[in-house]
Design a protein around this motif. Structure first.
Motif, PDB file in Angstrom:
ATOM      1  N   ASN A   1       6.309   5.474  -3.289  1.00 28.43           N
ATOM      2  CA  ASN A   1       7.170   4.934  -4.339  1.00 28.43           C
ATOM      3  C   ASN A   1       7.751   3.593  -3.907  1.00 28.43           C
ATOM      4  O   ASN A   1       7.484   3.106  -2.798  1.00 28.43           O
ATOM      5  CB  ASN A   1       8.294   5.927  -4.689  1.00 28.43           C
ATOM      6  N   ALA A   2       8.542   2.995  -4.780  1.00 27.86           N
ATOM      7  CA  ALA A   2       9.086   1.659  -4.524  1.00 27.86           C
ATOM      8  C   ALA A   2       9.991   1.644  -3.299  1.00 27.86           C
ATOM      9  O   ALA A   2      10.045   0.647  -2.561  1.00 27.86           O
ATOM     10  CB  ALA A   2       9.850   1.161  -5.746  1.00 27.86           C
ATOM     11  N   GLN A   3      10.726   2.722  -3.074  1.00 23.87           N
ATOM     12  CA  GLN A   3      11.615   2.785  -1.910  1.00 23.87           C
ATOM     13  C   GLN A   3      10.829   2.692  -0.609  1.00 23.87           C
ATOM     14  O   GLN A   3      11.249   2.017   0.333  1.00 23.87           O
ATOM     15  CB  GLN A   3      12.426   4.084  -1.943  1.00 23.87           C
ATOM     16  N   ALA A   4       9.696   3.373  -0.543  1.00 25.79           N
ATOM     17  CA  ALA A   4       8.850   3.316   0.658  1.00 25.79           C
ATOM     18  C   ALA A   4       8.378   1.889   0.899  1.00 25.79           C
ATOM     19  O   ALA A   4       8.316   1.424   2.045  1.00 25.79           O
ATOM     20  CB  ALA A   4       7.658   4.256   0.520  1.00 25.79           C
ATOM     21  N   GLN A   5       8.025   1.189  -0.163  1.00 23.69           N
ATOM     22  CA  GLN A   5       7.575  -0.198  -0.034  1.00 23.69           C
ATOM     23  C   GLN A   5       8.677  -1.091   0.513  1.00 23.69           C
ATOM     24  O   GLN A   5       8.452  -1.886   1.436  1.00 23.69           O
ATOM     25  CB  GLN A   5       7.119  -0.729  -1.399  1.00 23.69           C
ATOM     26  N   ILE A   6       9.885  -0.956  -0.015  1.00 27.22           N
ATOM     27  CA  ILE A   6      10.988  -1.828   0.389  1.00 27.22           C
ATOM     28  C   ILE A   6      11.431  -1.532   1.820  1.00 27.22           C
ATOM     29  O   ILE A   6      11.606  -2.450   2.638  1.00 27.22           O
ATOM     30  CB  ILE A   6      12.167  -1.671  -0.587  1.00 27.22           C
ATOM     31  N   ILE A   7      11.610  -0.255   2.145  1.00 24.64           N
ATOM     32  CA  ILE A   7      12.090   0.107   3.489  1.00 24.64           C
ATOM     33  C   ILE A   7      11.066  -0.277   4.555  1.00 24.64           C
ATOM     34  O   ILE A   7      11.412  -0.841   5.598  1.00 24.64           O
ATOM     35  CB  ILE A   7      12.404   1.614   3.552  1.00 24.64           C
ATOM     36  N   SER A   8       9.790   0.011   4.317  1.00 21.87           N
ATOM     37  CA  SER A   8       8.764  -0.359   5.301  1.00 21.87           C
ATOM     38  C   SER A   8       8.653  -1.879   5.422  1.00 21.87           C
ATOM     39  O   SER A   8       8.376  -2.396   6.504  1.00 21.87           O
ATOM     40  CB  SER A   8       7.408   0.243   4.914  1.00 21.87           C
ATOM     41  N   ALA A   9       8.892  -2.601   4.322  1.00 19.67           N
ATOM     42  CA  ALA A   9       8.857  -4.067   4.379  1.00 19.67           C
ATOM     43  C   ALA A   9       9.973  -4.612   5.253  1.00 19.67           C
ATOM     44  O   ALA A   9       9.781  -5.574   6.008  1.00 19.67           O
ATOM     45  CB  ALA A   9       8.955  -4.649   2.970  1.00 19.67           C
ATOM     46  N   VAL A  10      11.152  -4.015   5.154  1.00 21.88           N
ATOM     47  CA  VAL A  10      12.279  -4.455   5.990  1.00 21.88           C
ATOM     48  C   VAL A  10      11.955  -4.244   7.463  1.00 21.88           C
ATOM     49  O   VAL A  10      12.150  -5.142   8.304  1.00 21.88           O
ATOM     50  CB  VAL A  10      13.570  -3.698   5.601  1.00 21.88           C
ATOM     51  N   VAL A  11      11.439  -3.047   7.802  1.00 20.99           N
ATOM     52  CA  VAL A  11      11.088  -2.743   9.201  1.00 20.99           C
ATOM     53  C   VAL A  11      10.016  -3.703   9.708  1.00 20.99           C
ATOM     54  O   VAL A  11      10.138  -4.297  10.791  1.00 20.99           O
ATOM     55  CB  VAL A  11      10.591  -1.283   9.323  1.00 20.99           C
TER      56      VAL A  11
ATOM     57  N   LEU B   1       0.834  -1.200   0.000  1.00 18.29           N
ATOM     58  CA  LEU B   1       0.000   0.000   0.000  1.00 18.29           C
ATOM     59  C   LEU B   1       0.873   1.256   0.000  1.00 18.29           C
ATOM     60  O   LEU B   1       0.626   2.192  -0.771  1.00 18.29           O
ATOM     61  CB  LEU B   1      -0.921  -0.004   1.218  1.00 18.29           C
ATOM     62  N   LEU B   2       1.893   1.275   0.856  1.00 19.61           N
ATOM     63  CA  LEU B   2       2.781   2.436   0.915  1.00 19.61           C
ATOM     64  C   LEU B   2       3.527   2.614  -0.400  1.00 19.61           C
ATOM     65  O   LEU B   2       3.787   3.743  -0.828  1.00 19.61           O
ATOM     66  CB  LEU B   2       3.761   2.281   2.079  1.00 19.61           C
TER      67      LEU B   2
ATOM     68  N   GLY C   1       6.730   9.781   1.777  1.00 19.59           N
ATOM     69  CA  GLY C   1       6.614   8.577   2.588  1.00 19.59           C
ATOM     70  C   GLY C   1       7.953   8.003   2.983  1.00 19.59           C
ATOM     71  O   GLY C   1       8.230   7.769   4.170  1.00 19.59           O
ATOM     72  N   VAL C   2       8.817   7.768   1.991  1.00 18.33           N
ATOM     73  CA  VAL C   2      10.110   7.156   2.293  1.00 18.33           C
ATOM     74  C   VAL C   2      10.963   8.091   3.147  1.00 18.33           C
ATOM     75  O   VAL C   2      11.689   7.649   4.052  1.00 18.33           O
ATOM     76  CB  VAL C   2      10.848   6.755   0.993  1.00 18.33           C
ATOM     77  N   SER C   3      10.884   9.401   2.886  1.00 13.21           N
ATOM     78  CA  SER C   3      11.650  10.365   3.693  1.00 13.21           C
ATOM     79  C   SER C   3      11.190  10.344   5.141  1.00 13.21           C
ATOM     80  O   SER C   3      12.008  10.353   6.075  1.00 13.21           O
ATOM     81  CB  SER C   3      11.492  11.774   3.112  1.00 13.21           C
ATOM     82  N   ALA C   4       9.863  10.303   5.340  1.00 11.42           N
ATOM     83  CA  ALA C   4       9.325  10.284   6.701  1.00 11.42           C
ATOM     84  C   ALA C   4       9.717   8.995   7.430  1.00 11.42           C
ATOM     85  O   ALA C   4      10.079   9.030   8.611  1.00 11.42           O
ATOM     86  CB  ALA C   4       7.805  10.419   6.660  1.00 11.42           C
ATOM     87  N   ILE C   5       9.659   7.853   6.722  1.00 11.56           N
ATOM     88  CA  ILE C   5      10.005   6.573   7.354  1.00 11.56           C
ATOM     89  C   ILE C   5      11.470   6.548   7.760  1.00 11.56           C
ATOM     90  O   ILE C   5      11.822   6.153   8.883  1.00 11.56           O
ATOM     91  CB  ILE C   5       9.689   5.395   6.403  1.00 11.56           C
ATOM     92  N   VAL C   6      12.359   6.991   6.862  1.00 15.13           N
ATOM     93  CA  VAL C   6      13.797   6.979   7.157  1.00 15.13           C
ATOM     94  C   VAL C   6      14.127   7.925   8.305  1.00 15.13           C
ATOM     95  O   VAL C   6      14.817   7.555   9.268  1.00 15.13           O
ATOM     96  CB  VAL C   6      14.608   7.353   5.896  1.00 15.13           C
ATOM     97  N   VAL C   7      13.629   9.158   8.220  1.00 13.68           N
ATOM     98  CA  VAL C   7      13.946  10.159   9.259  1.00 13.68           C
ATOM     99  C   VAL C   7      13.406   9.723  10.616  1.00 13.68           C
ATOM    100  O   VAL C   7      14.128   9.756  11.626  1.00 13.68           O
ATOM    101  CB  VAL C   7      13.373  11.540   8.863  1.00 13.68           C
ATOM    102  N   SER C   8      12.149   9.296  10.660  1.00 13.18           N
ATOM    103  CA  SER C   8      11.548   8.940  11.954  1.00 13.18           C
ATOM    104  C   SER C   8      12.161   7.665  12.531  1.00 13.18           C
ATOM    105  O   SER C   8      12.286   7.541  13.756  1.00 13.18           O
ATOM    106  CB  SER C   8      10.032   8.797  11.822  1.00 13.18           C
TER     107      SER C   8
END
Length: 478
Positions: A121-131, A115-116, A418-425
């Motif tokens: 974008n694809a980066q948000a999907q991959i990073i959130s999947a890892v977490v 969904l993310l 999305g990806v910026s918020a996930i990485v920073v937070s």
């Protein structure tokens, strides 16, 4: 001598109950495997569960061994205020049902990371999947440890053998049929868990303690104060579990199994209410234990200790099988969630974009095996991951909750937000935990705040760009 003889007979009978129960789960897993013909069957039970099956499997996955054992411990230490741990889990599920399900049920996604990825974008999907995959793996590890503790207490085996047996059974039926096997076994586990806690453990505990009047008269007055555990602790449970449930892949994966949006919504609300009732029952059991076992060596094992003392032969095996049921349900759900995230949002997204349906099903089974083996190995290695689990929940709540909510309610958000918020937070949460301690609540607030700031920053930049594009070009420039 008489005591030892009775104990050995009890262990023999309860051992039989446990082995019969484990055998039933294996058979149920095999039956479920017959339905897993496609990857959607394996991952989401074909999106075809009715109300009872959906309610049972959702309740079973949210109420793990930590909920049962932990709530009894909190009831022993704090009284009725011990309900807040599991109550916040229930409120999280009710929130999911009343606010979010209507918006996510029509998207036909498999994971929250997918969904993310669609919204950002694809980066948000991959990073959130890892977490999320790390979080679900950690939950699996805690359940394997819990299964080992119960089997060890009941059968007297060493912890290593106990964890190997419990973990291997769950891994076996999860690999066989995926979500169909998990669903079939969850229904059995939901029934056993409900009967064990509400039908036997709760009424027998209250009776042995002298009844409700004895509880009211003999317990300290603070045990009837719902806030005695402390408002700070209650707020921490809210941040960790109410917010965490809304973005937890193992919960989402259950939601996507419902046949209709109405079943998903109403079943989630009922499961949340059931969780609150479960929290009250667990706390009262702990309060009874305070009167019956005032000098217990460890409050952490008070549920099993009380069960051994008050339950008759055979029934002890059933009740502890109910606790194992809670553990196994959560373990199977989180194993499947972790392998789905790895297969769907990492491997398929990055390396195997054109994988066939048949090979994708094989890939998901192989990943389930790998994740399950890792969970068992980590459980054998560290044997206590509660702090690590709190860290995982903190990242999940602090880093993913805001991007998830924004993705549902803000249509024009910038893809990189999305990806910026996930990485920073995530970095903010980890930094806060290192500075303030792993049990601190405030890093979650820092993470949520930083996510909001990043999202707002992207919104301001987008607005400024829109205004600059609208400005008329002067004659001199022409």
């Amino acid at each position: 001598m008489t005591h030892n003889k009775e104990e050995s007979v009890m262990n023999g009978l309860d051992m039989t109950v446990m082995f019969v129960y484990f055998g039933v789960l294996v058979v149920a897993g095999i039956i479920g495997s017959l339905k897993a013909k496609s990857s959607e069957d394996f991952i989401l039970a074909g999106r075809n569960l009715g109300m009872f099956m959906y309610l049972g499997c959702l309740s079973a996955v949210i109420l793990g061994g930590a909920s049962t054992i932990g709530t009894a411990q909190l009831g022993y230490e704090h009284g009725l205020s011990g309900i807040w741990f599991v109550t916040m889990i229930g409120l999280g599920i009710i929130t999911l049902g009343t606010i979010f399900i209507k918006r996510i049920s029509s998207l036909k996604v498999t994971t929250i990371s997918e969904l993310l990825g669609k919204r950002y974008n694809a980066q948000a999907q991959i990073i959130s999947a890892v977490v999320a995959a790390i979080y679900t793996l950690m939950v699996s590890v805690t359940q394997v440890i819990g299964m080992g503790t119960i089997i060890h207490a009941l059968l007297g085996w060493n912890m290593t053998a106990s964890m190997l047996i419990g973990g291997s059974i769950v891994l076996f039926y999860t690999i066989l049929g995926g979500m169909w096997s998990v669903t079939v076994t969850d229904i059995i586990q939901f029934v056993v868990m409900t009967v064990a806690i509400f039908g036997f453990m709760l009424p027998i505990s209250v009776s042995e303690a002298g009844g409700l009047k004895a509880l009211a008269g003999d317990l300290p007055s603070s045990y009837f104060d719902f806030s005695s555990i402390g408002y700070g602790q209650i707020f921490q449970y809210f941040l960790l579990y109410t917010l965490g449930m809304a973005v937890s892949q193992d919960i989402w994966q259950r939601v996507f199994t419902a046949r209709t949006e109405k079943i998903a919504r109403n079943g989630s609300i009922f499961a949340g209410v059931y969780s609150i009732a479960y929290a009250i029952a667990g706390s009262v059991i702990g309060m009874c234990a305070y009167l019956l076992l005032p000098n217990a060596e460890s409050s952490q094992s008070i549920f099993a200790t009380l069960a051994v003392q008050i339950l008759p032969q055979g029934l002890l095996g059933l009740v502890l099988a109910g606790v194992c049921s809670a553990l196994m349900s959560t373990a199977s759900g989180t194993l499947l969630a972790s392998s789905t995230l790895i297969s769907n949002d990492i491997i398929k997204k990055v390396w195997l974009k054109n994988i066939s349906e048949k090979n994708y099903l094989i890939l998901t089974r192989v990943n389930t095996l790998i994740v399950g083996v890792l969970a068992i190995v980590f459980a054998l290695w560290i044997q206590d991951v509660l702090v690590a689990l709190d860290v995982a929940y903190a990242i999940l709540s602090g880093a993913i909750f805001v991007p998830f909510v924004v993705s549902l309610f803000w249509k024009d958000i910038h893809p990189k937000a999305g990806v910026s918020a996930i990485v920073v937070s995530t970095l903010v949460v980890l930094g806060g935990l290192l500075i303030e301690g792993l049990s601190s609540t405030t890093p979650i607030l820092y993470g949520i705040s930083s996510s909001i700031i990043v999202m707002a920053g992207f919104a301001v930049m987008a607005r400024n760009k829109e205004l600059s594009d609208r400005e008329p070009v002067s004659e001199d420039v022409k």
